[in-house]
Design an enzyme around this catalytic site. Structure first.
Site, PDB file in Angstrom:
ATOM      1  N   GLY A   1       0.873  -1.182   0.000  1.00 34.24           N
ATOM      2  CA  GLY A   1       0.000   0.000   0.000  1.00 34.24           C
ATOM      3  C   GLY A   1       0.901   1.220   0.000  1.00 34.24           C
TER       4      GLY A   1
ATOM      5  N   ARG B   1      10.476  -0.884  -4.458  1.00 35.95           N
ATOM      6  CA  ARG B   1       9.339  -0.980  -5.376  1.00 35.95           C
ATOM      7  C   ARG B   1       9.263   0.336  -6.153  1.00 35.95           C
ATOM      8  NH1 ARG B   1       3.816  -3.281  -3.057  1.00 35.95           N
ATOM      9  NH2 ARG B   1       3.539  -3.817  -5.257  1.00 35.95           N
TER      10      ARG B   1
ATOM     11  N   GLN C   1      -5.588  -8.916  -2.465  1.00 37.51           N
ATOM     12  CA  GLN C   1      -5.674  -7.923  -1.377  1.00 37.51           C
ATOM     13  C   GLN C   1      -7.125  -7.666  -0.971  1.00 37.51           C
ATOM     14  OE1 GLN C   1      -3.718  -7.597  -4.073  1.00 37.51           O
ATOM     15  NE2 GLN C   1      -1.871  -6.424  -3.656  1.00 37.51           N
TER      16      GLN C   1
ATOM     17  N   ASP D   1      -1.487   4.719  -6.605  1.00 36.25           N
ATOM     18  CA  ASP D   1      -0.063   4.564  -6.286  1.00 36.25           C
ATOM     19  C   ASP D   1       0.763   5.718  -6.836  1.00 36.25           C
ATOM     20  OD1 ASP D   1      -1.268   1.709  -6.166  1.00 36.25           O
ATOM     21  OD2 ASP D   1       0.594   1.667  -5.017  1.00 36.25           O
TER      22      ASP D   1
ATOM     23  N   LYS E   1      -3.626  -0.473  -8.598  1.00 37.67           N
ATOM     24  CA  LYS E   1      -3.553  -1.933  -8.701  1.00 37.67           C
ATOM     25  C   LYS E   1      -4.151  -2.445 -10.004  1.00 37.67           C
ATOM     26  CE  LYS E   1      -1.945  -4.124  -6.460  1.00 37.67           C
ATOM     27  NZ  LYS E   1      -0.527  -4.475  -6.786  1.00 37.67           N
TER      28      LYS E   1
HETATM   29  O1  MRU Z   1       0.804  -3.839  -4.593  1.00 31.18           O
HETATM   30  P1  MRU Z   1       0.172  -3.112  -3.442  1.00 31.18           P
HETATM   31  O2  MRU Z   1      -0.743  -3.991  -2.640  1.00 31.18           O
HETATM   32  O3  MRU Z   1       1.180  -2.382  -2.617  1.00 31.18           O
HETATM   33  O4  MRU Z   1      -0.706  -2.022  -4.167  1.00 31.18           O
HETATM   34  C1  MRU Z   1      -1.450  -1.067  -3.483  1.00 31.18           C
HETATM   35  C2  MRU Z   1      -2.543  -0.596  -4.343  1.00 31.18           C
HETATM   36  O5  MRU Z   1      -2.447  -0.556  -5.529  1.00 31.18           O
HETATM   37  C3  MRU Z   1      -3.784  -0.182  -3.738  1.00 31.18           C
HETATM   38  O6  MRU Z   1      -4.795  -0.346  -4.645  1.00 31.18           O
HETATM   39  C4  MRU Z   1      -3.877   1.198  -3.259  1.00 31.18           C
HETATM   40  O7  MRU Z   1      -4.846   1.868  -3.925  1.00 31.18           O
HETATM   41  C5  MRU Z   1      -2.804   2.134  -3.219  1.00 31.18           C
HETATM   42  S1  MRU Z   1      -2.404   2.291  -1.545  1.00 31.18           S
HETATM   43  C6  MRU Z   1      -3.733   3.005  -0.679  1.00 31.18           C
END
Ligand code: MRU
Length: 355
Positions: A50, A92, A199, A240, A251
């Site tokens: 996140g 990341r 998730q 993100d 995501k």
């Molecule tokens: O790969 P992740 O689980 O770290 O990705 C997070 C996301 O994409 C979530 O959808 C989110 O919207 C962003 S964090 C609040």
């Protein structure tokens, strides 16, 4: 209830503590990182995930690097911080909050008035702690602005996890749902399971159960079915990275959801803190998209489901073009199209200290 009281990221006895999200919903466990290298590894392997949560984990990782540094002058300490920043940033690539948080810590080290290195190290830890506290405050502001968009009785489709677990506490898009629920609105959330890491099915449902918010997990591909068959009032997702024209990386599967929402005239809202906005990128095609291991697609919980020899691709995020987005909910309020204008105006007001 764990999720109503525990922060996802916190500092304790010199360690960066993280709710281990790989083990949920079966097991609630705190992972403890003793070095910034361990923090980077925890981010990479999704112990913590996140965008806002990984940003704050990285900020504490920077504080840890400072406290472990043998440097005796500011310049040497700054060099050690630059090296730690490199390690953490690489963990990341897509979430803007990670590089934002690391940059905030470097900026503090650069501008701090502490000449004494020991005081500067403590100052860095205090700064990371302030950023963690700010994240909670900001999420609640996003929640308040977003809740105003939610009807008294509403069905909402939500993608991925954007709750307390994706932040320090409260959440972004799920924080909006939490705030609206606390105002007494009668909600039903359709929770996209969010393949391949699930998730939605694992984390969002776990949070909603504890908050007592009615919900139903659906397969990602089922959103069109539900929009045709019953009234869906809005879609709410996180982000993100948001480019200067309002294109949103989120995501994988978010883009598909946005297209289906447009087809059915369902408003599509993105909730994110300002730290997710990257004004240096003119549009979303410039956003680096993380490619994760094909095993995440071919296997579920360590068990292979695809035939041996089958190939898989695993982009972790996609980009939703700005014209599908009804509004971007930030801690400063709800931004509306055209985003090139509304984002630039807000950036200028922040720069001038007017908000
Ligand atoms: O790969 P992740 O689980 O770290 O990705 C997070 C996301 O994409 C979530 O959808 C989110 O919207 C962003 S964090 C609040």
């Amino acid at each position: 209830m764990i999720i109503t009281e525990t922060r996802t990221v916190f500092w304790e006895d010199g360690q960066v503590c993280l709710i281990d999200q790989r083990k949920l919903p079966e097991t609630f466990e705190i992972a403890r990182c003793s070095t910034h290298f361990e923090v980077a590894e925890a981010i990479q392997s999704m112990v913590v995930r996140g965008a806002p949560a990984i940003g704050i984990a990285a900020a504490f990782g920077m504080a840890q690097a400072a406290l472990h540094s043998a440097a005796t002058d500011r310049q040497a300490l700054y060099a050690d911080l630059m090296a730690a920043a490199e390690v953490l940033r690489k963990a990341r690539p897509t979430a803007a909050n990670l590089s934002w948080a690391v940059a905030q810590m470097l900026r503090y080290a650069e501008r701090s008035e502490h000449q004494d290195v020991t005081a500067l190290k403590q100052g860095l830890l205090a700064h990371a702690q302030r950023m963690a506290d700010d994240d909670v405050r900001i999420n609640k502001q996003i929640g308040a602005h977003g809740a105003a968009l939610v009807p008294e009785v509403a069905t909402i489709i939500h993608h991925c996890n954007t709750g307390s677990l994706a932040t320090v506490f409260w959440g972004t898009a799920l924080g909006v749902i939490r705030s609206a629920h606390m105002q007494g609105k009668r909600l039903h959330v359709l929770v996209d399971e969010t393949r391949p890491r699930l998730q939605g099915a694992k984390l969002t449902s776990w949070e909603l159960l504890q908050l007592g918010i009615p919900h139903t997990i659906i397969a990602d591909g089922a959103s069109g079915y539900f929009m045709r068959r019953r009234r869906v009032d809005l879609c709410l997702v996180g982000a993100d990275r948001i480019a200067a024209n309002g294109d949103v990386a989120n995501k994988i599967g978010t883009y598909n959801l946005a297209i289906v929402a447009r087809e059915h005239n369902v408003p599509f809202y993105v909730a994110a803190p300002w730290s997710t906005v990257d004004m240096s990128l003119a549009h979303g095609d410039l956003i680096e998209i993380e490619e994760r291991s094909a095993d995440e697609v071919t296997m579920i919980n360590g068990v292979r489901i695809a035939p041996d020899g089958a190939c898989a691709a695993n982009p972790a995020f996609d980009v939703t073009p700005h014209h599908y987005i009804s509004g971007i909910i930030t801690e400063y309020g709800v931004l509306r199209p055209p985003y090139t204008v509304s984002l630039a105006q807000l950036a200028a007001r922040i720069q001038e200290g007017k908000v």
